[in-house]
Scaffold this active site. Sequence first.
Site, PDB file in Angstrom:
ATOM      1  N   ARG A 114       0.839  -1.194   0.000  1.00 46.39           N
ATOM      2  CA  ARG A 114       0.000   0.000   0.000  1.00 46.39           C
ATOM      3  C   ARG A 114       0.878   1.250   0.000  1.00 46.39           C
ATOM      4  O   ARG A 114       2.015   1.223   0.460  1.00 46.39           O
ATOM      5  CB  ARG A 114      -0.923   0.008   1.219  1.00 46.39           C
ATOM      6  CG  ARG A 114      -1.897  -1.167   1.255  1.00 46.39           C
ATOM      7  CD  ARG A 114      -2.743  -1.139   2.513  1.00 46.39           C
ATOM      8  NE  ARG A 114      -3.741  -2.216   2.523  1.00 46.39           N
ATOM      9  CZ  ARG A 114      -3.516  -3.451   2.972  1.00 46.39           C
ATOM     10  NH1 ARG A 114      -2.316  -3.757   3.477  1.00 46.39           N
ATOM     11  NH2 ARG A 114      -4.462  -4.366   2.944  1.00 46.39           N
ATOM     12  N   LYS A 137      -2.475  -2.650   7.822  1.00 49.98           N
ATOM     13  CA  LYS A 137      -3.913  -2.431   7.911  1.00 49.98           C
ATOM     14  C   LYS A 137      -4.593  -3.494   8.768  1.00 49.98           C
ATOM     15  O   LYS A 137      -5.503  -3.197   9.539  1.00 49.98           O
ATOM     16  CB  LYS A 137      -4.524  -2.424   6.505  1.00 49.98           C
ATOM     17  CG  LYS A 137      -5.993  -2.063   6.481  1.00 49.98           C
ATOM     18  CD  LYS A 137      -6.513  -1.992   5.058  1.00 49.98           C
ATOM     19  CE  LYS A 137      -7.997  -1.629   5.039  1.00 49.98           C
ATOM     20  NZ  LYS A 137      -8.534  -1.584   3.657  1.00 49.98           N
ATOM     21  N   HIS A 177      -3.980   3.029  -5.410  1.00 52.20           N
ATOM     22  CA  HIS A 177      -4.230   1.722  -4.795  1.00 52.20           C
ATOM     23  C   HIS A 177      -4.487   0.648  -5.844  1.00 52.20           C
ATOM     24  O   HIS A 177      -4.329  -0.548  -5.571  1.00 52.20           O
ATOM     25  CB  HIS A 177      -5.416   1.813  -3.841  1.00 52.20           C
ATOM     26  CG  HIS A 177      -5.546   0.621  -2.948  1.00 52.20           C
ATOM     27  ND1 HIS A 177      -4.701   0.377  -1.890  1.00 52.20           N
ATOM     28  CD2 HIS A 177      -6.422  -0.432  -2.968  1.00 52.20           C
ATOM     29  CE1 HIS A 177      -5.045  -0.753  -1.288  1.00 52.20           C
ATOM     30  NE2 HIS A 177      -6.094  -1.266  -1.935  1.00 52.20           N
ATOM     31  N   ARG A 236      -1.868  -1.931  -6.518  1.00 52.97           N
ATOM     32  CA  ARG A 236      -1.921  -3.146  -5.693  1.00 52.97           C
ATOM     33  C   ARG A 236      -2.841  -4.184  -6.341  1.00 52.97           C
ATOM     34  O   ARG A 236      -2.522  -5.371  -6.370  1.00 52.97           O
ATOM     35  CB  ARG A 236      -2.411  -2.785  -4.288  1.00 52.97           C
ATOM     36  CG  ARG A 236      -2.538  -3.951  -3.313  1.00 52.97           C
ATOM     37  CD  ARG A 236      -2.837  -3.402  -1.921  1.00 52.97           C
ATOM     38  NE  ARG A 236      -3.259  -4.411  -0.965  1.00 52.97           N
ATOM     39  CZ  ARG A 236      -2.437  -5.171  -0.246  1.00 52.97           C
ATOM     40  NH1 ARG A 236      -1.131  -5.061  -0.408  1.00 52.97           N
ATOM     41  NH2 ARG A 236      -2.917  -6.049   0.627  1.00 52.97           N
ATOM     42  N   TRP A 269      -3.415  -9.673   3.506  1.00 53.60           N
ATOM     43  CA  TRP A 269      -4.856  -9.528   3.688  1.00 53.60           C
ATOM     44  C   TRP A 269      -5.297 -10.307   4.920  1.00 53.60           C
ATOM     45  O   TRP A 269      -4.767 -11.372   5.229  1.00 53.60           O
ATOM     46  CB  TRP A 269      -5.607 -10.036   2.464  1.00 53.60           C
ATOM     47  CG  TRP A 269      -5.647  -9.053   1.340  1.00 53.60           C
ATOM     48  CD1 TRP A 269      -6.429  -7.938   1.254  1.00 53.60           C
ATOM     49  CD2 TRP A 269      -4.862  -9.071   0.137  1.00 53.60           C
ATOM     50  NE1 TRP A 269      -6.191  -7.264   0.077  1.00 53.60           N
ATOM     51  CE2 TRP A 269      -5.235  -7.933  -0.633  1.00 53.60           C
ATOM     52  CE3 TRP A 269      -3.895  -9.932  -0.373  1.00 53.60           C
ATOM     53  CZ2 TRP A 269      -4.672  -7.655  -1.863  1.00 53.60           C
ATOM     54  CZ3 TRP A 269      -3.332  -9.651  -1.602  1.00 53.60           C
ATOM     55  CH2 TRP A 269      -3.717  -8.515  -2.343  1.00 53.60           C
ATOM     56  N   TYR A 303     -10.195 -11.751  -6.653  1.00 56.62           N
ATOM     57  CA  TYR A 303      -9.296 -11.906  -7.794  1.00 56.62           C
ATOM     58  C   TYR A 303      -9.420 -13.284  -8.446  1.00 56.62           C
ATOM     59  O   TYR A 303      -8.819 -13.537  -9.485  1.00 56.62           O
ATOM     60  CB  TYR A 303      -7.837 -11.722  -7.352  1.00 56.62           C
ATOM     61  CG  TYR A 303      -7.550 -10.383  -6.710  1.00 56.62           C
ATOM     62  CD1 TYR A 303      -7.457  -9.233  -7.483  1.00 56.62           C
ATOM     63  CD2 TYR A 303      -7.377 -10.266  -5.345  1.00 56.62           C
ATOM     64  CE1 TYR A 303      -7.204  -7.993  -6.901  1.00 56.62           C
ATOM     65  CE2 TYR A 303      -7.121  -9.032  -4.749  1.00 56.62           C
ATOM     66  CZ  TYR A 303      -7.036  -7.911  -5.535  1.00 56.62           C
ATOM     67  OH  TYR A 303      -6.790  -6.693  -4.951  1.00 56.62           O
TER      68      TYR A 303
END
Length: 387
Positions: A215, A242, A314, A317, A340, A349
């Site tokens: 990020r 995050k 973003h 990414r 994640w 994805y």
Amino acid sequence: MSITLRGGVWHCHFVTPSGKRIRRSLGTGDKKQAQELHDKLKAEAWRVDKIGELPTRTFEECCIRWIREKEHKRSLDDDKTKIEYFLRHFSGRDISTITADQVNEAVSKMVNRKHIQVWESRRDAAIRRGKEPPPYTEKPVSQATKSQHLSFMRSLLKTAANDWGWIKSAPVIKTKKPISKRIRWLTREEAERLIACMPESIKPVVIFALATGLRRSNIIGLEWQQVDMQRKVAWVNPENAKAGKAIGVALNDTACRVLRDQIGKSSRWVFVHTKPSTRPDKTVTPAVRKMRVDDNSAWRIGLAKAGIEDFRFHDLRHTWASWLIQSGVPLSVLQEMGGWESIEMVRRYAHLAPNHLSEHARKIDAIFGNHDTNTTQGENQAGLKLA
């Protein structure tokens, strides 16, 4: 006497009907005000004990306790922004009187505050240059922003009811289920064009983002002490991730080449500006300085030059993740590489790599015949009549 003066401030002392002793400051040096507050507190305590009423709690009290108890929350600054907005509507209100309709009405009136700030900055710049200020056009906030504000109020009031016991029950605040997040990614040709068009100040950051999938905040905040060039690894500390968990970054040759080019520019930060810039107040910045996460000027210049639209930083990414999935990287591996929190966030994805379904899709060939696709035949080996 149940109120006493200490240090110029009146204090109260009384016992509730249930036998609980109350001692507290009344926050004033005026005896009349102190007596009125004392009588109010005493009457309130009587109603709580005898009738079962809950003490009155204001929206400000609720927000202050939330901030105090959530001081370690990574998104606390976002909460403070939401609190600032809702204070305009519920300041001084008893939280037990706040209804779901009132919360929804407050959210429906939201305007894009960032858009206002940008316009104000452009207006001030135009005035300094003696030019006509640009006209202001109101920009509505996104549905996602509205949902986030509604979710915050729902959490705040639920906490006040279930954890603090300040209200009997929280109002039912519903939010619309967010639409699946967009996945905008670049082809190899588009990425090459974008890199070529990027200003030199931000070009290494863009290449590093495409090479690692980090990020922007993690790239801009990357320090040399988080990089081990010999082992070809870097890491993001939990407090900066995050998901709140450390992220290990395997550095490929592209990423290492970018890092080597940054050596010697700063003793602390990996990515820095190397040329001075003039601030709006005409002062000059130091030549070597840390990059700002919210500075999009160079980014927008590169996008416009490359002719790429509807693309955010973003999305680099998303591009990195999409390329890996299309190259056959399993979802579980991608989840670990990207840091994640859940596999569900990576499944968006999955549609880019349906190769694992090919074997199952070929099962239908047995019905039509192994390799016989000549539809002029009336019947195939499996006996299926074709039109």
